[in-house]
Design a protein around this motif. Structure first.
Motif: not given
Length: 266
Positions: A39-54
């Protein structure tokens, strides 16, 4: 909580994501962090990997604003049909590339209760899911690029700009056609000079003089048009300017030598 998204050139924290075996408070907080970051970056999706999670978790934002939570997603099938689109990704902010992917896919995933589900996706949805699942394998779209597209994308990375794709210096230019006419005209001048040794035609000097004026004019046209054309490729402006000036000087030097020889010999 909004998290920082890992961007190039920082590598992912691990090579492969770890499947979720138990959905506890840590996992629930992680899923919420992914949503907040989307929401903060107005994205359509994210993987946990992209915020540093394994963990192997992907969250997709639907058109109605709700979220699709995919725990341990896997692509289990794809159609033979392929589709090529221009993709962007948060890992390479501001850059894009042409990527060829499966037009239709089938995936399996689990919900928060670790109950298994399956879904089929096509078009944009299929592309988005493939992009995000790529990250769960420590990959990004750069590994999906053709060799030519990868070279273009590496140029973009070097200059940090998406317009670098149009700035890659080509090997041939339209101005080369003008240069070809100039060279042909000067060859004709040399032929007329040699012909003057075997002919008493008084008009040869006039022809030589008129041709020299034409060659001089073409050099002027070449010089200014070449600079105009070179502005389209600003990533190599300096080398182009040097080449244009050098080519013009050489051409004019040849013309001068031909005319000096013609003046004394014709």
């Amino acid at each position: 909580m909004v998290k920082d998204i890992i961007t190039y050139p920082t590598p992912p924290s691990v090579n492969y994501s770890t499947d979720v075996r138990v959905v506890n408070e840590e996992i629930e907080n992680l899923i919420q962090d992914i949503k907040d970051t989307i929401d903060a970056n107005n994205l359509d999706g994210l993987a946990a990997f992209q915020i540093g999670s394994m963990y192997n978790i992907v969250v997709i934002k639907k058109e109605d604003g709700s979220f699709l939570e995919l725990i341990n997603p896997r692509v289990i099938g794809a159609s033979a049909e392929k589709i090529t689109t221009v993709e962007t990704t948060a890992y390479f902010p501001g850059l894009s590339a042409k990527v060829t992917r499966d037009a239709n896919i089938s995936i399996v995933y689990e919900d928060r209760n670790l109950q298994q589900h399956s879904l089929k996706a096509e078009g944009d949805d299929a592309i988005l899911l493939q992009r995000k699942i790529d990250y769960t394998f420590g990959s990004s779209f750069i590994n999906k690029l053709s060799s030519d597209e990868k070279k273009r994308f590496e140029t973009k990375l070097e200059f940090g700009s998406d317009i670098a794709i149009s700035e890659t210096c080509p090997t041939t230019f339209n101005r080369d056609k003008i240069l070809k006419v100039i060279n042909i005209a000067m060859v004709a001048m040399v032929i007329m000079l040699i012909s003057s040794f075997f002919s008493d035609n008084d008009k040869l000097w006039d022809y030589q003089l008129y041709t020299s004026f034409g060659v001089l004019g073409l050099n002027i046209v070449y010089f200014f048009y070449a600079q105009y054309e070179g502005k389209k490729y600003t990533s190599c402006t300096s080398c182009q300017i040097g080449n244009i000036i050098g080519t013009t000087i050489i051409s004019l030097s040849k013309l001068t030598l031909i005319m000096i020889a013609s003046y004394f010999l014709m």
